[in-house]
Scaffold this motif. Structure first.
Motif, mmCIF file in Angstrom:
data_model
loop_
_atom_site.group_PDB
_atom_site.id
_atom_site.type_symbol
_atom_site.label_atom_id
_atom_site.label_comp_id
_atom_site.label_asym_id
_atom_site.label_seq_id
_atom_site.Cartn_x
_atom_site.Cartn_y
_atom_site.Cartn_z
ATOM 1 N N PHE A 128 0.847 -1.161 -0.115
ATOM 2 C CA PHE A 128 -0.084 -0.037 -0.144
ATOM 3 C C PHE A 128 0.907 1.151 0.130
ATOM 4 O O PHE A 128 2.043 1.141 0.641
ATOM 5 N N PRO A 129 0.465 2.438 -0.566
ATOM 6 C CA PRO A 129 1.269 3.762 -0.718
ATOM 7 C C PRO A 129 0.967 4.539 0.676
ATOM 8 O O PRO A 129 -0.330 4.150 1.350
ATOM 9 N N GLY A 130 1.775 5.176 1.172
ATOM 10 C CA GLY A 130 1.589 6.025 2.250
ATOM 11 C C GLY A 130 2.522 5.760 3.632
ATOM 12 O O GLY A 130 2.894 4.647 3.725
ATOM 13 N N ASP A 131 2.746 6.778 4.401
ATOM 14 C CA ASP A 131 3.691 6.382 5.233
ATOM 15 C C ASP A 131 2.817 6.951 6.741
ATOM 16 O O ASP A 131 2.159 8.024 6.718
ATOM 17 N N PHE A 132 2.970 5.878 7.491
ATOM 18 C CA PHE A 132 2.209 6.192 8.905
ATOM 19 C C PHE A 132 2.759 7.484 9.653
ATOM 20 O O PHE A 132 1.874 7.935 10.375
ATOM 21 N N ARG A 133 3.882 7.825 9.425
ATOM 22 C CA ARG A 133 4.256 9.090 9.914
ATOM 23 C C ARG A 133 3.798 10.294 9.395
ATOM 24 O O ARG A 133 4.156 11.352 9.983
ATOM 25 N N GLY A 134 3.184 10.085 8.155
ATOM 26 C CA GLY A 134 2.411 11.452 7.702
ATOM 27 C C GLY A 134 0.972 11.452 8.193
ATOM 28 O O GLY A 134 0.749 11.876 9.277
ATOM 29 N N ASP A 135 0.102 11.258 7.360
ATOM 30 C CA ASP A 135 -1.365 11.305 7.826
ATOM 31 C C ASP A 135 -2.099 10.041 7.660
ATOM 32 O O ASP A 135 -2.839 10.261 6.722
ATOM 33 N N ILE A 136 -1.926 9.220 8.326
ATOM 34 C CA ILE A 136 -2.844 7.827 8.255
ATOM 35 C C ILE A 136 -3.285 7.581 9.470
ATOM 36 O O ILE A 136 -2.744 7.304 10.494
ATOM 37 N N GLU A 137 -4.512 7.665 9.576
ATOM 38 C CA GLU A 137 -5.334 7.797 10.980
ATOM 39 C C GLU A 137 -6.069 6.317 11.144
ATOM 40 O O GLU A 137 -6.474 5.861 10.256
ATOM 41 N N ASP A 138 -5.758 6.033 12.633
ATOM 42 C CA ASP A 138 -6.570 4.797 12.848
ATOM 43 C C ASP A 138 -7.834 5.040 13.445
ATOM 44 O O ASP A 138 -8.334 6.040 13.552
ATOM 45 N N GLU A 139 -8.331 4.063 13.877
ATOM 46 C CA GLU A 139 -9.771 4.151 14.454
ATOM 47 C C GLU A 139 -9.837 4.834 15.663
ATOM 48 O O GLU A 139 -10.880 5.372 16.128
ATOM 49 N N ASP A 140 -8.820 4.974 16.457
ATOM 50 C CA ASP A 140 -8.630 5.778 17.770
ATOM 51 C C ASP A 140 -8.190 6.977 17.516
ATOM 52 O O ASP A 140 -8.000 7.808 18.478
ATOM 53 N N GLY A 141 -8.036 7.779 16.253
ATOM 54 C CA GLY A 141 -7.899 8.938 15.968
ATOM 55 C C GLY A 141 -6.292 9.143 15.796
ATOM 56 O O GLY A 141 -6.019 10.457 15.710
ATOM 57 N N ASN A 142 -5.513 8.085 16.130
ATOM 58 C CA ASN A 142 -4.016 8.406 15.966
ATOM 59 C C ASN A 142 -3.460 8.674 14.934
ATOM 60 O O ASN A 142 -3.916 7.848 13.780
ATOM 61 N N SER A 143 -2.982 9.451 14.581
ATOM 62 C CA SER A 143 -2.173 9.894 13.274
ATOM 63 C C SER A 143 -0.723 10.132 13.379
ATOM 64 O O SER A 143 -0.127 9.549 14.345
ATOM 65 N N GLY A 144 0.090 10.680 12.396
ATOM 66 C CA GLY A 144 1.561 10.934 12.264
ATOM 67 C C GLY A 144 1.973 11.975 12.876
ATOM 68 O O GLY A 144 1.444 12.696 13.820
ATOM 69 N N SER A 145 2.562 12.846 11.872
ATOM 70 C CA SER A 145 3.298 13.984 12.292
ATOM 71 C C SER A 145 2.330 15.159 11.724
ATOM 72 O O SER A 145 2.194 16.269 12.294
ATOM 73 N N TYR A 146 1.365 14.929 11.194
ATOM 74 C CA TYR A 146 0.177 15.929 10.890
ATOM 75 C C TYR A 146 -1.134 15.189 10.834
ATOM 76 O O TYR A 146 -1.302 14.000 10.439
ATOM 77 N N LYS A 147 -2.223 16.048 10.750
ATOM 78 C CA LYS A 147 -3.582 15.305 10.642
ATOM 79 C C LYS A 147 -4.539 16.270 10.001
ATOM 80 O O LYS A 147 -4.211 17.700 10.138
ATOM 81 N N THR A 148 -5.367 15.979 9.171
ATOM 82 C CA THR A 148 -6.112 16.735 8.084
ATOM 83 C C THR A 148 -7.412 17.283 8.993
ATOM 84 O O THR A 148 -8.251 16.415 9.567
#
Length: 612
Positions: free
Chosen positions: A356-376
């Motif tokens: 899959f594309p994308g870095d968890f340290r960017g903006d990939i949010e899980d169901e608990d609202g946790n994201s990486g370095s930024y969030k939309t």
């Protein structure tokens, strides 16, 4: 205690004001009648402790300027529509004389306070008010803070005056105007700081419990500067890669027998140690995302927290509220700064281990609202590293953290130093054939290159294999190199040879592996034109951006690599590409401007209208 801290800081008697050209009689104002004498303030060990804590209080005031200068001048942070013209000037490298973000006064104010405390600590030990055992760690600590501050000045201003004595009367100012204190270039400053820091009497951590008392619920142990980390940084800037790696490795293995402390480990099943990925057996289900990486900025006090963080300073609404909420939040602050389009694009094009594309340290949010370095948030990209522990239900409770050094950065610095040391050992002569043959056991340069590659990617076990039988671990999964490049990551069962081994590095998983990302290629396709060492160094600095974005490291990274390669375009291209991606019409003009090293430096003078 608070009153004593304020009084002791007052002994410096310094107000730095940039009023004209750099004449110290103009920029340093002293009123000796306002200065409290050392006899009133440096009486016993409690006063000495108050002086130390007062310096750190002064240091905290630098946090917004430190983050903005190191990130906005580089390629990872950009301005929003809310930014004022001063912020835009910093981003576009065209600052005017009255720009508060480039004012060196806060840095020099801290330095002069350090000078005052260091002088008076010497007097105290000479007069037997404190013991030598009490003096050594406190003096060395403040010496390290001063050296760190000078390094910051050097990487932003290029040439700065090196003042090592208190300035508390007019005759002292005259000494500077008369040239008794030199202006040092960045190279000379680094060399001077290396020699000074190597001479300090104490390089360890505080053990005096009076300086380790919990403050507002926070343990202060990692709030003090790590002197060995600073020495590693200085040697790295000085291109002494063996010494740099040695200091970094000492920190990595500081906690004897601890498999987790500063090891960048992870648990793929429990997702501890800030791992990210997908729920087990659901690795191809986008609804099964687990992103614990970003919680390293919002949590506090766990074992995982202390395994990662090396230097963090805390803000409290009770004493000093966090300045970062105003800078970054788009709901409870003014939202002046955001992730650059360039770094957002870089995060999105990383490839995960499931394809899959994308870095968890960017903006990939899980169901608990946790994201990486930024969030939309509300349709806008918001840097969350500094505000992720802010509680919207208590908007006036502005606690926070200033992040300086952590384990992942430690490993990336070690990778950088090791890669360059591999070059000194002959890695430039490695060919595709020798890399594919993988004779690391008999080729030291190759083994060193692999150490750097392994820590960057997926650790030692996959990268230090042998042809021995599958149950024979006498040679495999260890580097067989001398300190500081000696790593043993063996983990064996009772039926293996040797049986039941848990070596110190068996839990290390590598920087990219912890982020659930594929390895970068082992070597470049066009190695003849790119060069093996520059190739891996490029990957390390790219990983610095993905891992450490917005933590105040980036401008220094770009300056250090550009100086090392004698290639100003390395820095100029990255900054200009950021501006171009933001739609800034001045991007190409900035590229041309920063292609000359002399244009990297901020002005120390008021008689010029733009950066020098």
């Amino acid at each position: 205690m608070k009153k004593r801290i304020i009084n002791i800081l007052g002994t410096a008697g310094i107000i730095l004001m940039v009023l004209g050209t750099w004449s110290c009689s103009d920029v340093l104002e002293v009123n000796p009648s306002d200065v409290l004498t050392p006899d009133q303030n440096y009486r016993d060990i409690f006063d000495a402790n108050s002086a130390v804590l007062g310096v750190y209080g002064k240091l905290q005031e630098l946090a917004p300027q430190y983050v903005v200068l190191n990130e906005l001048r580089a390629d990872l942070m950009a301005v929003t529509v809310n930014a004022d013209h001063y912020m835009r000037e910093v981003s576009s490298h065209n600052v005017t004389a009255d720009n508060p973000w480039v004012d060196p006064q806060p840095f020099f104010s801290l330095i002069l306070n350090c000078n005052d405390v260091m002088k008076n600590l010497k007097i105290m030990v000479d007069e037997h008010k404190i013991s030598r055992e009490e003096f050594n760690p406190r003096y060395s600590d403040i010496a390290a803070v001063r050296s760190w501050t000078y390094l910051q000045l050097a990487i932003h201003y290029g040439h700065v005056p090196y003042i090592t004595e208190p300035i508390d009367q007019l005759s002292d100012i005259a000494k500077i105007d008369q040239g008794e204190y030199p202006f040092l270039s960045i190279d000379a400053m680094v060399d001077t700081l290396v020699n000074f820091m190597e001479s300090i009497p104490y390089k360890g951590l505080y053990t005096d419990q009076n300086l380790l008392l919990s403050n507002n619920g926070f343990s202060p142990q990692i709030s003090y500067i790590d002197k060995e980390f600073l020495l590693g940084e200085l040697h790295l800037w000085n291109n002494d890669y063996l010494q740099a790696a040695s200091y970094y490795k000492r920190i990595m293995e500081r906690s004897v027998g601890n498999y987790d402390r500063y090891k960048v480990g992870t648990d793929f099943f429990t997702f501890s140690h800030y791992h990210c990925g997908y729920i087990r057996y659901y690795e191809h289900d986008l609804n099964s995302v687990v992103n614990h990486w970003g919680t390293l900025f919002s949590t506090y006090g766990s074992g995982d927290y202390y395994d990662e963080w090396i230097w963090v300073m805390y803000y409290s609404s009770t004493y000093t509220p966090s300045p970062f909420i105003d800078l970054f939040s788009n709901t409870y602050g003014n939202y002046y700064f955001k992730p650059s389009n360039l770094v957002v694009s870089d995060w999105k094009k990383q490839i995960q281990q499931n394809g899959f594309p994308g870095d968890f340290r960017g903006d990939i949010e899980d169901e608990d609202g946790n994201s990486g370095s930024y969030k939309t948030i509300n349709g806008q990209p918001v840097i969350t590293k500094y505000i992720s522990d802010f509680d919207p239900d208590n908007p006036y409770d502005k606690n926070g953290k200033w992040f300086l050094w952590r384990s992942a950065g430690l490993h990336l610095r070690f990778c950088e130093a090791t890669n360059r040391f591999a070059q000194e050992m002959g890695a430039d002569n490695l060919t595709v054939d020798s890399l594919e043959a993988d004779n690391w056991q008999t080729n030291e340069a190759l083994a060193l290159y692999k150490v750097s590659y392994a820590l960057l990617n997926n650790s030692f076990r996959p990268n230090f294999e042998t042809d021995d039988p599958s149950n024979d671990f006498t040679q495999r999964h260890q580097t067989h190199l001398p300190f500081p490049f000696d790593f043993d990551a063996r983990s064996t069962s009772i039926n293996d040879n040797p049986p039941a081994v848990r070596a110190l590095w068996y839990r290390n998983e590598g920087i990219r592996n912890r982020a659930y990302l594929d390895n970068v290629p082992y070597y470049p396709e066009n190695m003849d034109s790119v060069g093996l060492i520059d190739y891996l160094e490029d990957r390390i600095i790219e990983e610095d951006a993905l891992e450490l974005a917005f933590e105040g490291q980036r401008w220094g990274d770009l300056v250090r690599i550009a100086l090392r390669r004698d290639d100003p375009s390395y820095l100029a291209d990255k900054v200009a590409d950021k501006l171009a991606a933001e739609g800034n019409a001045d991007a190409e003009a900035v590229r041309v401007k920063l292609s000359s090293e002399e244009n990297w430096w901020l002005p120390l003078t008021k008689n010029n209208n733009t950066e020098q």
